[in-house]
Design a protein around this motif. Structure first.
Motif, PDB file in Angstrom:
ATOM      1  N   LEU A  93       0.681  -1.299   0.003  1.00  0.00           N
ATOM      2  CA  LEU A  93      -0.052  -0.086  -0.062  1.00  0.00           C
ATOM      3  C   LEU A  93       0.984   1.191  -0.097  1.00  0.00           C
ATOM      4  O   LEU A  93       0.355   2.289  -0.139  1.00  0.00           O
ATOM      5  CB  LEU A  93      -1.008  -0.082   1.168  1.00  0.00           C
ATOM      6  CG  LEU A  93      -1.997  -1.111   1.429  1.00  0.00           C
ATOM      7  CD1 LEU A  93      -3.079  -1.016   2.377  1.00  0.00           C
ATOM      8  CD2 LEU A  93      -2.611  -1.322  -0.060  1.00  0.00           C
ATOM      9  N   GLY A 131     -15.694   4.328   3.955  1.00  0.00           N
ATOM     10  CA  GLY A 131     -15.145   3.069   4.237  1.00  0.00           C
ATOM     11  C   GLY A 131     -15.353   1.983   2.965  1.00  0.00           C
ATOM     12  O   GLY A 131     -14.513   2.311   1.847  1.00  0.00           O
ATOM     13  N   ALA A 134     -15.177   4.123  -0.998  1.00  0.00           N
ATOM     14  CA  ALA A 134     -13.926   4.985  -0.735  1.00  0.00           C
ATOM     15  C   ALA A 134     -14.110   6.392  -1.417  1.00  0.00           C
ATOM     16  O   ALA A 134     -13.348   7.108  -1.316  1.00  0.00           O
ATOM     17  CB  ALA A 134     -12.913   3.985  -1.195  1.00  0.00           C
ATOM     18  N   ALA A 135     -14.871   6.340  -2.447  1.00  0.00           N
ATOM     19  CA  ALA A 135     -14.853   7.499  -3.057  1.00  0.00           C
ATOM     20  C   ALA A 135     -15.553   8.776  -2.466  1.00  0.00           C
ATOM     21  O   ALA A 135     -15.276  10.113  -2.746  1.00  0.00           O
ATOM     22  CB  ALA A 135     -15.575   7.603  -4.522  1.00  0.00           C
ATOM     23  N   PHE A 156      -8.623   4.106  10.901  1.00  0.00           N
ATOM     24  CA  PHE A 156      -8.189   2.660  10.834  1.00  0.00           C
ATOM     25  C   PHE A 156      -7.264   2.369  10.002  1.00  0.00           C
ATOM     26  O   PHE A 156      -6.905   1.628   9.114  1.00  0.00           O
ATOM     27  CB  PHE A 156      -9.590   1.930  10.126  1.00  0.00           C
ATOM     28  CG  PHE A 156     -10.801   1.718  10.929  1.00  0.00           C
ATOM     29  CD1 PHE A 156     -10.805   1.985  12.389  1.00  0.00           C
ATOM     30  CD2 PHE A 156     -12.097   1.644  10.321  1.00  0.00           C
ATOM     31  CE1 PHE A 156     -12.001   1.732  13.120  1.00  0.00           C
ATOM     32  CE2 PHE A 156     -13.033   1.601  11.178  1.00  0.00           C
ATOM     33  CZ  PHE A 156     -13.280   1.440  12.507  1.00  0.00           C
ATOM     34  N   ARG A 179     -13.340  11.391  -9.551  1.00  0.00           N
ATOM     35  CA  ARG A 179     -12.144  12.309 -10.713  1.00  0.00           C
ATOM     36  C   ARG A 179     -11.732  13.240  -9.946  1.00  0.00           C
ATOM     37  O   ARG A 179     -10.689  14.030 -10.579  1.00  0.00           O
ATOM     38  CB  ARG A 179     -12.829  12.396 -11.988  1.00  0.00           C
ATOM     39  CG  ARG A 179     -13.374  11.140 -12.597  1.00  0.00           C
ATOM     40  CD  ARG A 179     -13.439  11.281 -14.465  1.00  0.00           C
ATOM     41  NE  ARG A 179     -13.822   9.879 -14.942  1.00  0.00           N
ATOM     42  CZ  ARG A 179     -14.823   9.817 -15.350  1.00  0.00           C
ATOM     43  NH1 ARG A 179     -15.940  10.567 -15.316  1.00  0.00           N
ATOM     44  NH2 ARG A 179     -15.101   8.625 -15.994  1.00  0.00           N
ATOM     45  N   MET A 236      -7.685   2.523  -6.142  1.00  0.00           N
ATOM     46  CA  MET A 236      -7.954   1.105  -6.483  1.00  0.00           C
ATOM     47  C   MET A 236      -6.718   0.339  -7.056  1.00  0.00           C
ATOM     48  O   MET A 236      -6.865  -0.899  -6.774  1.00  0.00           O
ATOM     49  CB  MET A 236      -8.970   1.319  -7.574  1.00  0.00           C
ATOM     50  CG  MET A 236     -10.158   2.062  -7.306  1.00  0.00           C
ATOM     51  SD  MET A 236     -11.147   1.108  -5.976  1.00  0.00           S
ATOM     52  CE  MET A 236     -11.183   1.993  -4.486  1.00  0.00           C
ATOM     53  N   LEU A 239      -4.963  -1.004  -4.161  1.00  0.00           N
ATOM     54  CA  LEU A 239      -5.684  -2.194  -3.116  1.00  0.00           C
ATOM     55  C   LEU A 239      -5.745  -3.443  -4.152  1.00  0.00           C
ATOM     56  O   LEU A 239      -5.896  -4.402  -3.248  1.00  0.00           O
ATOM     57  CB  LEU A 239      -7.160  -1.520  -2.922  1.00  0.00           C
ATOM     58  CG  LEU A 239      -7.034  -0.528  -1.704  1.00  0.00           C
ATOM     59  CD1 LEU A 239      -8.558   0.058  -1.564  1.00  0.00           C
ATOM     60  CD2 LEU A 239      -6.977  -1.325  -0.437  1.00  0.00           C
ATOM     61  N   ARG A 243      -4.691  -6.690  -1.874  1.00  0.00           N
ATOM     62  CA  ARG A 243      -5.497  -7.851  -1.610  1.00  0.00           C
ATOM     63  C   ARG A 243      -4.749  -9.066  -1.611  1.00  0.00           C
ATOM     64  O   ARG A 243      -5.177 -10.071  -0.895  1.00  0.00           O
ATOM     65  CB  ARG A 243      -6.784  -7.628  -2.376  1.00  0.00           C
ATOM     66  CG  ARG A 243      -7.752  -6.582  -1.844  1.00  0.00           C
ATOM     67  CD  ARG A 243      -8.828  -6.133  -2.872  1.00  0.00           C
ATOM     68  NE  ARG A 243      -9.455  -5.073  -2.257  1.00  0.00           N
ATOM     69  CZ  ARG A 243     -10.089  -3.998  -2.977  1.00  0.00           C
ATOM     70  NH1 ARG A 243     -10.409  -4.175  -4.446  1.00  0.00           N
ATOM     71  NH2 ARG A 243     -10.774  -3.225  -2.494  1.00  0.00           N
ATOM     72  N   GLY A 364     -11.054  -3.917   1.829  1.00  0.00           N
ATOM     73  CA  GLY A 364     -12.259  -4.468   1.081  1.00  0.00           C
ATOM     74  C   GLY A 364     -12.668  -5.775   1.776  1.00  0.00           C
ATOM     75  O   GLY A 364     -12.178  -6.871   1.836  1.00  0.00           O
ATOM     76  N   LEU A 371     -18.425  -7.858  -5.114  1.00  0.00           N
ATOM     77  CA  LEU A 371     -18.837  -6.967  -6.008  1.00  0.00           C
ATOM     78  C   LEU A 371     -18.048  -6.845  -7.127  1.00  0.00           C
ATOM     79  O   LEU A 371     -18.073  -6.675  -8.397  1.00  0.00           O
ATOM     80  CB  LEU A 371     -18.792  -5.565  -5.071  1.00  0.00           C
ATOM     81  CG  LEU A 371     -19.505  -4.299  -5.879  1.00  0.00           C
ATOM     82  CD1 LEU A 371     -21.016  -4.534  -5.738  1.00  0.00           C
ATOM     83  CD2 LEU A 371     -19.057  -3.085  -5.284  1.00  0.00           C
TER      84      LEU A 371
END
Ligand code: CAA
Length: 381
Positions: A93, A131, A134-135, A156, A179, A236, A239, A243, A364, A371
């Motif tokens: 990250l 959370g 995220a946007a 967190f 954006r 994104m 992440l 993950r 996530g 999703l």
């Protein structure tokens, strides 16, 4: 198709396993109890190139591939899940986005100390009201002359109480929605940045989870990471790699629980024989081992695709979804095999059970993973 690790991958696995056996596992129970940041372990991991393992050596990293990262992170998390997440956050990250999106100057100034483990990083995306969504960033960054002024609150944040640098997301133009989000590199020890609450948690207790409060935090203009307005994409993309790290962490936790359960079942005598002789126990062990292997294959595949520079967001989400939920099932069964002793701290499996739970939530949730997987499938990939 080849299921054999390369010589380098085998060497990294052995090195991480030896280190976890000697330096991490013996301290894991104490770390859980005292909830202290394991600075001395992280320093030694830095010397072993584990804090920026897949970053090229010219930027202070280990120069290894992402499969090696998965393999090493499983071993470290087998030793202690808290140490595992500290390593995962710094690698995936923080180092990864600076390597992918940073300028040469940013790589020299920030990536090199982070990847060599001289400094530690954190990732500032989550906010009290952002959370899974995220946007929905409330933190703002406004350009004033040669500086960005940042205001807001992150929560967190893994490593947030001890980190030197943060890859932080903030709104630079609210009218543009996601954006209008940009990413920045923040000096956590600089003016305008304060650590708020350090959370008390169910598990991964030796890894700090903190609030970061930004009040008129001024950073140089050149600390913008990537293009203005590209921040959501940076987050994104970051992440996706993260993950894979959390899936590998789940593998380590699950394997530690499985091994403890096997060992215990062979020595625990009931009804005149070791409980491993009972089919009820054998079937649990069979299911645990099968799930662990399936989770590992998914995780290695995601790491392999990343190494091949192929798209891997669906595979990373599948790996995290399956590995994290498998880790929860495996650690639950490990407690069951231990019976009453499984509920007692000294037997470790209750810690593995607590540590596993977060892997279904951070970077996530399982619901967000489903999703991501389904939206990729429905888009034909
Ligand atoms: N890579 C690149 N671009 C991506 C992407 C990806 N993986 N996923 C989405 N995008 C792009 C889309 O293509 C789209 O761009 P365009 O409009 O230009 O095509 C844009 O991003 C918006 O996409 P969506 O409409 O799908 O966005 P959304 O607002 O619906 O959100 C989401 C998608 C998957 C739910 C996302 O918000 C998400 O992943 N949420 C979970 C957040 C998360 O994981 N938080 C963890 C916090 S960090 C943490 O836990 C760290 C720690 O300390 C341990």
């Amino acid at each position: 198709m080849d299921f054999e690790f390369s010589e380098e991958q085998k060497m990294i696995q052995q090195m991480a396993r030896d280190f976890a056996t000697k330096e991490i596992k013996p301290k894991a129970l104490e770390l859980d109890r005292t909830e202290r940041h394991p600075a001395e372990i992280i320093q030694k991991m830095a010397e072993l190139n584990l804090m920026g393992i897949a970053i090229p050596d010219i930027y202070g990293g280990g120069g290894a591939d992402n499969v090696s990262y998965v393999v090493a992170l499983e071993e470290i998390s087998w030793g202690c899940a808290s140490v595992g997440v500290i390593m995962s956050v710094n690698n995936s990250l923080v180092c990864d986005p600076i390597h992918t999106f940073g300028t040469e100057e940013q790589k020299k100034k920030f990536l090199t100390p982070l990847a060599s483990g001289k400094k530690l990083g954190c990732f500032g995306l989550t906010e009290p009201e952002a959370g899974s969504d995220a946007a929905a960033q409330k933190t703002t960054a406004v350009l004033k002359g040669d500086e960005w002024m940042i205001n807001g609150k992150k929560n967190f944040i893994t490593n947030g109480n001890v980190a030197d640098y943060c890859v932080l997301l903030a709104m630079t133009d609210r009218s543009k929605g996601y954006r209008g989000i940009s990413s920045f590199i923040i000096d956590c020890k600089g003016p305008g940045v304060a650590v708020g609450v350090v959370e008390k948690k169910l598990g991964i207790k030796a890894s700090g989870t903190a609030e970061l409060i930004l009040e008129d935090c001024r950073i140089p203009k050149e600390n913008l990471l990537g293009q203005e307005g590209q921040g959501f994409y940076v987050a994104m993309n970051t992440l996706d790699g993260g993950r894979i790290g959390i899936a590998a962490q789940a593998l380590g936790i699950a394997r530690a629980a499985l091994e403890a359960a096997i060992e215990y079942s062979k020595t625990r005598m009931q009804f005149g024989q070791p409980i491993s002789k009972f089919q009820a126990i054998q079937w649990m062990i069979a299911d645990m081992a099968t799930e662990l292997d399936a989770a590992r294959l998914l995780t290695l595949k995601a790491g392999f695709l990343k190494d091949q520079k192929q798209r891997y967001e669906k595979e990373a989400a599948m790996a995290k979804l399956f590995a994290s939920e498998a880790a929860s099932r495996i650690t639950t069964k490990a407690i069951q095999i231990h019976g009453g002793y499984g509920y007692i701290q000294e037997y470790n499996v209750e810690r593995h059970f607590r540590d596993a739970r977060i892997t279904e939530i951070y970077e996530g949730t399982s619901e967000i993973m489903r999703l991501v997987i389904s939206s990729n499938i429905l888009k034909g990939r």
